[in-house]
Structures are given as C-alpha cells and as structure tokens.
Motif scaffolding. Structure first.
Motif, mmCIF file in Angstrom:
data_model
loop_
_atom_site.group_PDB
_atom_site.id
_atom_site.type_symbol
_atom_site.label_atom_id
_atom_site.label_comp_id
_atom_site.label_asym_id
_atom_site.label_seq_id
_atom_site.Cartn_x
_atom_site.Cartn_y
_atom_site.Cartn_z
ATOM 1 N N GLY A 166 44.877 -41.334 -39.938
ATOM 2 C CA GLY A 166 43.565 -41.995 -39.940
ATOM 3 C C GLY A 166 42.646 -41.247 -40.888
ATOM 4 O O GLY A 166 42.590 -40.012 -40.863
ATOM 5 N N SER A 168 39.208 -42.414 -41.630
ATOM 6 C CA SER A 168 37.860 -43.001 -41.652
ATOM 7 C C SER A 168 36.825 -41.914 -41.920
ATOM 8 O O SER A 168 37.066 -40.725 -41.692
ATOM 9 C CB SER A 168 37.558 -43.704 -40.335
ATOM 10 O OG SER A 168 37.386 -42.751 -39.318
ATOM 11 N N LEU A 196 55.573 -42.291 -42.806
ATOM 12 C CA LEU A 196 54.692 -41.643 -41.815
ATOM 13 C C LEU A 196 55.474 -40.778 -40.818
ATOM 14 O O LEU A 196 55.089 -39.653 -40.521
ATOM 15 C CB LEU A 196 53.896 -42.723 -41.069
ATOM 16 C CG LEU A 196 52.966 -42.220 -39.958
ATOM 17 C CD1 LEU A 196 51.816 -41.411 -40.541
ATOM 18 C CD2 LEU A 196 52.410 -43.376 -39.132
ATOM 19 N N ALA A 209 44.315 -40.796 -35.083
ATOM 20 C CA ALA A 209 43.004 -41.437 -34.934
ATOM 21 C C ALA A 209 43.019 -42.762 -35.674
ATOM 22 O O ALA A 209 42.356 -42.934 -36.689
ATOM 23 C CB ALA A 209 41.912 -40.517 -35.472
HETATM 24 P P1 NAD Z 1 38.923 -47.054 -38.360
HETATM 25 O O1 NAD Z 1 39.459 -48.406 -38.066
HETATM 26 O O2 NAD Z 1 37.686 -46.889 -39.146
HETATM 27 O O3 NAD Z 1 40.057 -46.208 -39.099
HETATM 28 C C1 NAD Z 1 41.394 -46.274 -38.707
HETATM 29 C C2 NAD Z 1 42.214 -45.435 -39.655
HETATM 30 O O4 NAD Z 1 43.562 -45.522 -39.216
HETATM 31 C C3 NAD Z 1 42.189 -45.899 -41.103
HETATM 32 O O5 NAD Z 1 42.019 -44.780 -41.940
HETATM 33 C C4 NAD Z 1 43.549 -46.540 -41.339
HETATM 34 O O6 NAD Z 1 44.039 -46.339 -42.651
HETATM 35 C C5 NAD Z 1 44.420 -45.808 -40.321
HETATM 36 N N1 NAD Z 1 45.510 -46.658 -39.838
HETATM 37 C C6 NAD Z 1 45.411 -47.869 -39.246
HETATM 38 N N2 NAD Z 1 46.643 -48.343 -38.955
HETATM 39 C C7 NAD Z 1 47.522 -47.412 -39.355
HETATM 40 C C8 NAD Z 1 48.924 -47.330 -39.332
HETATM 41 N N3 NAD Z 1 49.666 -48.323 -38.832
HETATM 42 N N4 NAD Z 1 49.520 -46.233 -39.839
HETATM 43 C C9 NAD Z 1 48.771 -45.207 -40.346
HETATM 44 N N5 NAD Z 1 47.431 -45.231 -40.393
HETATM 45 C C10 NAD Z 1 46.810 -46.327 -39.901
HETATM 46 O O7 NAD Z 1 38.773 -46.365 -36.931
HETATM 47 P P2 NAD Z 1 37.952 -45.038 -36.523
HETATM 48 O O8 NAD Z 1 36.531 -45.352 -36.364
HETATM 49 O O9 NAD Z 1 38.392 -43.917 -37.399
HETATM 50 O O10 NAD Z 1 38.540 -44.795 -35.074
HETATM 51 C C11 NAD Z 1 39.916 -44.522 -34.884
HETATM 52 C C12 NAD Z 1 40.240 -44.554 -33.405
HETATM 53 O O11 NAD Z 1 39.537 -43.511 -32.761
HETATM 54 C C13 NAD Z 1 39.798 -45.843 -32.700
HETATM 55 O O12 NAD Z 1 40.732 -46.136 -31.692
HETATM 56 C C14 NAD Z 1 38.498 -45.462 -32.051
HETATM 57 O O13 NAD Z 1 38.225 -46.254 -30.910
HETATM 58 C C15 NAD Z 1 38.825 -44.051 -31.669
HETATM 59 N N6 NAD Z 1 37.675 -43.216 -31.434
HETATM 60 C C16 NAD Z 1 37.765 -42.421 -30.367
HETATM 61 C C17 NAD Z 1 36.740 -41.559 -30.091
HETATM 62 C C18 NAD Z 1 36.877 -40.656 -28.919
HETATM 63 O O14 NAD Z 1 35.922 -40.019 -28.569
HETATM 64 N N7 NAD Z 1 38.037 -40.553 -28.326
HETATM 65 C C19 NAD Z 1 35.599 -41.540 -30.887
HETATM 66 C C20 NAD Z 1 35.543 -42.353 -32.023
HETATM 67 C C21 NAD Z 1 36.609 -43.186 -32.284
#
Ligand code: NAD
Length: 301
Positions: A166, A168, A196, A209
C-alpha cells in the motif's frame, strides 16, 4: 506449529492515552490553551455521527474538547471558508476532516487548507514534508500507530527487511518513511507490483495497508515474521435470524492462515485501529503545545 503472538491494540493504546493525559496536564500547568478539536464531517448519517460521538467521549476522558461541525454540502469554497474560520479561531487547536466528503467537494483541497499547526491527522503538505525530512511534528496517526505496534513486538528495526503493501499518501507512504528513518530496509508494494508474494515473503516485518480483504495469506509470510495488519474492510456475514444482512470487519490478512507461520500478528479488529485513535488524541494534545514533537517508539538500534 505454535501460533503467532497476537499484539492487541488496547494495552498499547492505553499507554498512548496516558501520555496524552500528561501532555494535557503539562499544557495546563504552562498556561497553554486547552486542546479543542473540531471534526468537519461531510455527512450527518447516523453511523458517522455515532463514530464522532465516540471520539468526543474519548476526548472528554482524556481532557480535550471535541466538537463536530457538519460541512455545508454545496461546494469546495464553502468548506474552505469553514476551515479558514477555524484556522483563525485561537480557541481551536485542532481540526480534522472526517472522510468521505460529498463528491462536489475537493477533499484534498480542504485538508490542505488546514493550518499545519492544527492538523491533528498530519495530512497537510507541511506535516507530510516534515515527516519526509525526518522531523515529524503532527504525523499521520496510522503510521504512528504502526510504529507503536512494531515497538511492542520488540523486534529491532535497524537492518530489518520491511515490506509495506500500500502506498497511499496518508497510510502506506508515511509508514514506509517512518520505518526507513529507523534504518529498516524498506520495500513498498502496490497494485502494480509484480511478484508480490515473493517480495512479501522476504520481510522480517510485513505491514499490509490496502483495504483488500484477505489479500495476504500464508504464502506472503516469512516464517517468524511480524505481520502488522492495517487493513479494514467490511464483508458480508451470515444474515441474522430475521434474514437481515450482517457484516463483519476483517483486515488485509487471512489471520487464521498466517498465525501458524508468523511470530507476531496484529489482529483486526482490535489491533492497529485503537492505537490509531489514541494517536489522534496524542497529536491533538501535542498540537496545543508549540514545542511538542512526537516520541517515536523504536530506537535506531
Ligand atoms: P487507499 O485505497 O488509498 O490505498 C490502498 C493502497 O493499496 C494503494 O496504494 C494500492 O496500490 C494498494 N493496493 C490495493 N490493492 C492491492 C493489491 N491487490 N495488491 C497490492 N497493493 C494493493 O487506502 P488507504 O487510505 O491507504 O487505507 C488502506 C487500508 O487501511 C484501508 O483498509 C483503510 O480502511 C485502512 N486504514 C486503517 C486505519 C487503522 O487505523 N487501522 C487507518 C487508516 C486506514
């Protein structure tokens, strides 16, 4: 094979909360303004308001004030005007934006308009820049939470192979930067990464993430690794007795499959999530103190 040790979020979050109470008390002793956070929400839906109310209750327990303000729906300009008014208000020490905002509103522009000194989620360019320069002040809460989970594991970071899935701006990249600052050798994977599984399986510390439920399985995990599951997704569960659909929260990691392979694992729910909420309030308490910088838990050992 023994199961991985679960790193539960609650005790770690409780320690962060104690730190927050101390920050609030030290601010009071120095005559700093009491921390007061406003959450800007684009929605007045019941579930969103219930979540914000739960944050307000936690804030009160920690000695901070927390108000919710529902944004006008019509335009980015109206939302920006609201942010600017809060930026100017000396009683407001923290501002956060509860996403998602309505489609007509440019959420990034709204976040970027927040005064960096009030940016308790650490999402403005100034705060992300400070993080990239290795001098964070208000850093993204989830990345700080991941570092606490890593510290809790006791694993040394210096020289460790860390893989973050991830990339983001607010989650994956900040996590990678903090790990890198602690001298881990960091690889960042994303949706376009080839192979991966093989990359992930090299990691001493694997942080996922993505929000893709159950993406990470046994084949992604090196035996003895620490696996930090940041993902949060709602998937359909068996309907209730009345046939009403139900959902359950899962992470990126197939926990049952990975537990016999990994040495340590953060659960979902109840892992990184509660630590993240505590980090929000630590940032909020720190934001009211001009010279505060976050304690980063893992030394460059
Ligand atoms: P986002 O959608 O902005 O980013 C997701 C990332 O994952 C991207 O960089 C994408 O390239 C990558 N990705 C997606 N599918 C993939 C795959 N099949 N293989 C490899 N990489 C892949 O999401 P975000 O805002 O970064 O959040 C990510 C996760 O974290 C979400 O589930 C969100 O709910 C969670 N989150 C949790 C907390 C917490 O406190 N636990 C806080 C914020 C976000």
């Amino acid at each position: 094979m023994p199961n991985a040790r679960l790193i539960a979020g609650a005790p770690v979050a409780a320690r962060v909360d104690a730190e927050t109470r101390d920050l609030v008390a030290s601010g009071r002793a120095r005559g700093a303004p009491p921390p007061r956070v406003v959450a800007l929400s684009g929605s007045s839906e019941r579930s969103v308001l219930a979540y914000l109310e739960s944050l307000a209750r936690k804030a009160a327990e920690l000695g901070l004030a927390f108000d919710t303000s529902i944004l006008p729906e019509e335009s980015t300009g109206a939302a920006l005007a609201r942010v600017e008014a809060l930026n100017r208000d000396p009683e407001i020490t923290g501002i956060l934006v509860q996403l998602p905002l309505p489609d007509v509103v440019d959420a990034r522009a709204v976040q970027e308009a927040i005064d960096p000194e009030k940016d308790v989620e650490g999402v403005t360019p100034a705060n992300l820049g400070r993080l990239a320069l290795g001098r964070p002040r208000l850093a993204p809460c989830t990345a700080l939470a991941v570092m606490e989970a890593v510290a809790e594991s006791g694993l040394p970071l210096r020289g460790a192979d860390a893989v973050v899935i991830g990339k983001s701006e607010i989650v994956g990249k900040p996590i990678a930067l903090l790990l890198l600052d602690r001298f881990a050798t960091v690889t960042v994977c994303h949706i376009a990464t080839r192979g991966l599984e093989a990359i992930a399986a090299r990691a001493d510390i694997l942080v996922s993430a993505t929000g893709k439920a159950h993406l990470v399985g046994r084949e992604h995990v090196k035996p003895g690794a620490l696996v930090v599951d940041v993902g949060y997704a709602r998937i359909p569960d068996a309907p209730d007795a009345a046939g009403k659909p139900r959902y359950r929260v899962v992470g990126d990691v197939r926990q049952e499959e990975v537990a016999p392979v990994a040495a340590m694992l953060t659960p979902v729910p109840g892992g990184v999530g509660p630590i993240t909420v505590s980090m929000l309030f630590r940032n909020a308490a720190g934001a009211a103190l001009p010279d505060w910088r976050p304690r980063l838990p893992v030394d460059a050992r």
